[in-house]
Design an enzyme around this catalytic site. Sequence first.
Site, short mmCIF file in Angstrom:
data_model
loop_
_atom_site.label_atom_id
_atom_site.label_comp_id
_atom_site.label_asym_id
_atom_site.label_seq_id
_atom_site.Cartn_x
_atom_site.Cartn_y
_atom_site.Cartn_z
N HIS A 218 0.88 -1.09 -0.11
CA HIS A 218 -0.01 0.03 0.12
C HIS A 218 0.91 1.20 0.10
CE1 HIS A 218 1.10 -0.58 4.27
NE2 HIS A 218 1.16 0.71 4.09
N HIS B 275 5.81 6.15 -0.71
CA HIS B 275 6.64 4.74 -0.94
C HIS B 275 5.75 3.67 -0.61
CE1 HIS B 275 6.90 5.63 3.32
NE2 HIS B 275 7.00 4.40 3.55
P1 ATP Z 1 5.18 -3.00 11.89
O1 ATP Z 1 5.46 -1.83 12.53
O2 ATP Z 1 5.17 -4.39 12.71
O3 ATP Z 1 6.59 -3.47 11.05
P2 ATP Z 1 3.55 -1.88 9.86
O4 ATP Z 1 4.53 -0.69 9.98
O5 ATP Z 1 3.51 -2.71 8.59
O6 ATP Z 1 4.11 -3.06 10.70
P3 ATP Z 1 1.95 -0.15 11.08
O7 ATP Z 1 2.95 0.36 11.78
O8 ATP Z 1 0.72 -0.33 11.57
O9 ATP Z 1 2.27 -1.53 10.53
O10 ATP Z 1 1.96 1.08 10.06
C1 ATP Z 1 0.92 0.88 8.97
C2 ATP Z 1 1.56 1.86 7.85
O11 ATP Z 1 1.61 3.16 8.40
C3 ATP Z 1 2.67 1.44 7.28
O12 ATP Z 1 2.67 1.87 5.84
C4 ATP Z 1 3.61 2.28 7.78
O13 ATP Z 1 5.01 2.55 7.11
C5 ATP Z 1 3.05 3.59 8.21
N1 ATP Z 1 3.41 4.37 9.41
C6 ATP Z 1 3.45 3.64 10.63
N2 ATP Z 1 3.77 4.56 11.53
C7 ATP Z 1 3.94 5.73 11.23
C8 ATP Z 1 4.21 6.96 11.38
N3 ATP Z 1 4.35 7.50 12.46
N4 ATP Z 1 4.18 8.04 10.52
C9 ATP Z 1 3.87 7.68 9.07
N5 ATP Z 1 3.59 6.26 8.63
C10 ATP Z 1 3.76 5.51 9.49
#
Ligand code: ATP
Length: 179
Positions: free
Chosen positions: A39, A124
Amino acid sequence: MRTFVALELPDTMRAEIVDLARCLAGRVTGRFVPGENYHLTLAFLGEIGEAESRDAIAAMDEVAAGRGPVRLHPTGLGTFGKPSDCTLWLGVEPVPELVVLAEELRAALADRGIAFDGKPFRPHITLARRVRLPKGELAPLAFPEPAHATRMTLFKSTLTPEGAIYKPLYRAELGGAEN
Ligand code: ATP
Ligand code: MG
Protein backbone atom coordinates in the site's frame (compact mmCIF):
# COMPACT_ATOMS: atom_id res chain seq x y z
CA MET A 1 -7.62 0.75 17.11
CA ARG A 2 -4.47 1.51 15.13
CA THR A 3 -5.33 2.99 11.74
CA PHE A 4 -3.94 4.61 8.62
CA VAL A 5 -5.25 5.83 5.27
CA ALA A 6 -3.53 4.50 2.18
CA LEU A 7 -3.88 4.04 -1.55
CA GLU A 8 -4.41 0.44 -2.60
CA LEU A 9 -2.39 -0.72 -5.60
CA PRO A 10 -3.82 -1.95 -8.88
CA ASP A 11 -3.49 -5.74 -9.26
CA THR A 12 -1.01 -5.62 -12.14
CA MET A 13 1.33 -3.35 -10.23
CA ARG A 14 0.97 -5.49 -7.11
CA ALA A 15 1.98 -8.56 -9.11
CA GLU A 16 4.95 -6.74 -10.62
CA ILE A 17 6.11 -5.64 -7.19
CA VAL A 18 5.81 -9.24 -5.96
CA ASP A 19 8.22 -10.18 -8.78
CA LEU A 20 10.58 -7.36 -7.85
CA ALA A 21 10.49 -8.38 -4.18
CA ARG A 22 11.20 -11.99 -5.14
CA CYS A 23 14.37 -10.84 -6.93
CA LEU A 24 15.36 -8.74 -3.95
CA ALA A 25 14.73 -11.57 -1.52
CA GLY A 26 17.47 -13.49 -3.30
CA ARG A 27 19.95 -10.69 -2.60
CA VAL A 28 19.13 -9.22 0.80
CA THR A 29 17.91 -10.67 4.07
CA GLY A 30 14.87 -9.14 5.72
CA ARG A 31 11.23 -9.57 6.62
CA PHE A 32 9.44 -9.21 3.30
CA VAL A 33 5.94 -7.78 3.24
CA PRO A 34 3.36 -10.16 1.72
CA GLY A 35 2.02 -8.85 -1.61
CA GLU A 36 -1.51 -8.43 -0.29
CA ASN A 37 -0.18 -5.92 2.25
CA TYR A 38 1.40 -3.52 -0.25
CA HIS A 39 0.00 0.00 0.00
CA LEU A 40 1.00 3.65 -0.18
CA THR A 41 0.34 5.44 3.12
CA LEU A 42 -1.20 8.91 2.82
CA ALA A 43 -1.73 9.55 6.55
CA PHE A 44 -0.93 7.50 9.64
CA LEU A 45 -3.60 8.14 12.28
CA GLY A 46 -2.48 5.73 14.98
CA GLU A 47 -4.93 4.98 17.80
CA ILE A 48 -8.46 6.25 17.14
CA GLY A 49 -11.94 5.36 18.40
CA GLU A 50 -15.28 4.79 16.66
CA ALA A 51 -16.27 8.47 16.56
CA GLU A 52 -12.94 9.46 15.06
CA SER A 53 -13.14 6.69 12.48
CA ARG A 54 -16.53 8.08 11.37
CA ASP A 55 -14.97 11.52 11.03
CA ALA A 56 -11.98 10.07 9.15
CA ILE A 57 -14.39 8.40 6.71
CA ALA A 58 -16.19 11.72 6.19
CA ALA A 59 -12.83 13.36 5.49
CA MET A 60 -11.98 10.64 2.95
CA ASP A 61 -15.33 11.02 1.19
CA GLU A 62 -14.96 14.78 1.03
CA VAL A 63 -11.50 14.51 -0.53
CA ALA A 64 -12.32 11.63 -2.90
CA ALA A 65 -15.44 13.33 -4.30
CA GLY A 66 -14.86 14.35 -7.87
CA ARG A 67 -11.24 13.17 -7.88
CA GLY A 68 -9.91 10.85 -10.52
CA PRO A 69 -7.44 7.96 -10.20
CA VAL A 70 -3.91 8.87 -9.11
CA ARG A 71 -0.88 8.01 -11.19
CA LEU A 72 1.69 5.85 -9.42
CA HIS A 73 5.05 6.03 -11.12
CA PRO A 74 7.76 3.93 -9.43
CA THR A 75 11.06 5.80 -9.26
CA GLY A 76 13.46 3.35 -7.60
CA LEU A 77 14.42 1.70 -4.35
CA GLY A 78 15.13 3.59 -1.15
CA THR A 79 15.68 2.89 2.53
CA PHE A 80 14.85 4.29 5.94
CA GLY A 81 17.36 3.54 8.68
CA LYS A 82 20.88 2.17 8.70
CA PRO A 83 22.08 -0.23 5.97
CA SER A 84 22.52 -3.06 8.47
CA ASP A 85 18.88 -2.80 9.64
CA CYS A 86 16.61 -0.78 7.39
CA THR A 87 13.19 -0.56 5.80
CA LEU A 88 13.42 -1.14 2.05
CA TRP A 89 10.84 0.56 -0.14
CA LEU A 90 9.89 1.35 -3.68
CA GLY A 91 9.68 5.10 -4.17
CA VAL A 92 6.79 6.66 -6.09
CA GLU A 93 7.11 9.95 -7.95
CA PRO A 94 5.47 12.78 -5.98
CA VAL A 95 3.34 13.97 -8.90
CA PRO A 96 1.00 16.88 -8.07
CA GLU A 97 -2.20 14.78 -8.07
CA LEU A 98 -0.69 12.47 -5.45
CA VAL A 99 0.83 15.20 -3.28
CA VAL A 100 -2.37 17.26 -3.44
CA LEU A 101 -4.46 14.22 -2.47
CA ALA A 102 -2.29 13.61 0.61
CA GLU A 103 -2.36 17.30 1.52
CA GLU A 104 -6.13 17.58 1.11
CA LEU A 105 -6.71 14.42 3.13
CA ARG A 106 -4.47 15.66 5.94
CA ALA A 107 -6.20 19.06 5.88
CA ALA A 108 -9.65 17.41 5.98
CA LEU A 109 -8.55 15.26 8.93
CA ALA A 110 -7.13 18.29 10.73
CA ASP A 111 -10.41 20.19 10.12
CA ARG A 112 -12.20 17.44 12.05
CA GLY A 113 -9.66 17.48 14.86
CA ILE A 114 -8.16 14.10 13.95
CA ALA A 115 -4.46 13.83 14.73
CA PHE A 116 -2.03 12.10 12.37
CA ASP A 117 1.70 11.79 11.96
CA GLY A 118 2.73 15.12 10.47
CA LYS A 119 6.05 14.03 8.97
CA PRO A 120 6.46 15.26 5.39
CA PHE A 121 4.77 13.04 2.81
CA ARG A 122 7.28 10.73 1.12
CA PRO A 123 5.34 8.46 -1.20
CA HIS A 124 6.63 4.89 -1.01
CA ILE A 125 5.57 1.27 -0.90
CA THR A 126 7.34 -0.73 1.80
CA LEU A 127 8.76 -4.00 0.50
CA ALA A 128 10.66 -5.35 3.49
CA ARG A 129 11.66 -4.49 7.04
CA ARG A 130 14.68 -5.43 9.17
CA VAL A 131 16.71 -5.53 5.96
CA ARG A 132 20.47 -5.99 5.92
CA LEU A 133 21.82 -4.53 2.69
CA PRO A 134 24.92 -6.04 1.10
CA LYS A 135 27.83 -3.71 0.35
CA GLY A 136 27.88 -2.28 -3.17
CA GLU A 137 25.17 -2.01 -5.75
CA LEU A 138 22.19 -4.32 -6.13
CA ALA A 139 22.24 -5.88 -9.59
CA PRO A 140 19.78 -4.35 -12.12
CA LEU A 141 16.14 -5.07 -11.40
CA ALA A 142 12.93 -4.85 -13.40
CA PHE A 143 10.73 -2.09 -12.02
CA PRO A 144 6.93 -2.07 -12.19
CA GLU A 145 5.22 -0.05 -14.91
CA PRO A 146 3.33 3.08 -13.86
CA ALA A 147 -0.34 2.48 -13.03
CA HIS A 148 -3.29 4.30 -11.49
CA ALA A 149 -4.62 3.91 -7.94
CA THR A 150 -8.41 4.08 -7.75
CA ARG A 151 -9.02 3.38 -4.05
CA MET A 152 -8.21 5.30 -0.89
CA THR A 153 -8.74 3.02 2.08
CA LEU A 154 -8.94 3.34 5.85
CA PHE A 155 -7.07 0.35 7.28
CA LYS A 156 -7.03 -1.07 10.75
CA SER A 157 -3.55 -2.39 11.59
CA THR A 158 -3.02 -5.12 14.16
CA LEU A 159 0.61 -5.60 15.08
CA THR A 160 1.72 -9.19 15.64
CA PRO A 161 5.16 -10.78 16.08
CA GLU A 162 4.78 -12.17 12.53
CA GLY A 163 4.09 -8.70 11.09
CA ALA A 164 1.13 -6.38 10.85
CA ILE A 165 -2.33 -7.53 9.74
CA TYR A 166 -4.29 -4.91 7.81
CA LYS A 167 -8.06 -4.89 7.57
CA PRO A 168 -9.89 -2.46 5.26
CA LEU A 169 -12.53 -0.58 7.25
CA TYR A 170 -13.68 1.77 4.51
CA ARG A 171 -12.91 2.37 0.84
CA ALA A 172 -13.36 5.66 -1.03
CA GLU A 173 -13.24 5.30 -4.80
CA LEU A 174 -11.17 7.80 -6.75
CA GLY A 175 -13.45 7.38 -9.70
CA GLY A 176 -13.72 10.91 -10.99
CA ALA A 177 -16.71 13.20 -11.34
CA GLU A 178 -19.24 10.45 -12.09
CA ASN A 179 -18.88 9.11 -8.51
P1 ATP B 1 5.35 -3.13 11.84
O1 ATP B 1 5.26 -1.80 12.55
O2 ATP B 1 5.05 -4.29 12.71
O3 ATP B 1 6.62 -3.29 11.08
P2 ATP B 1 3.68 -1.94 9.79
O4 ATP B 1 4.65 -0.80 9.83
O5 ATP B 1 3.33 -2.54 8.50
O6 ATP B 1 4.17 -3.12 10.75
P3 ATP B 1 1.98 -0.09 11.12
O7 ATP B 1 3.11 0.28 12.02
O8 ATP B 1 0.63 -0.20 11.72
O9 ATP B 1 2.30 -1.48 10.44
O10 ATP B 1 1.97 0.95 9.94
C1 ATP B 1 0.96 0.99 8.97
C2 ATP B 1 1.41 1.89 7.84
O11 ATP B 1 1.61 3.21 8.32
C3 ATP B 1 2.75 1.49 7.22
O12 ATP B 1 2.76 1.91 5.86
C4 ATP B 1 3.75 2.30 7.98
O13 ATP B 1 4.92 2.53 7.23
C5 ATP B 1 2.98 3.59 8.20
N1 ATP B 1 3.39 4.23 9.44
C6 ATP B 1 3.52 3.65 10.64
N2 ATP B 1 3.86 4.54 11.59
C7 ATP B 1 3.95 5.73 10.95
C8 ATP B 1 4.26 7.04 11.37
N3 ATP B 1 4.56 7.33 12.63
N4 ATP B 1 4.26 8.01 10.43
C9 ATP B 1 3.95 7.75 9.16
N5 ATP B 1 3.64 6.53 8.70
C10 ATP B 1 3.64 5.54 9.58
MG1 MG C 1 5.27 0.18 11.61
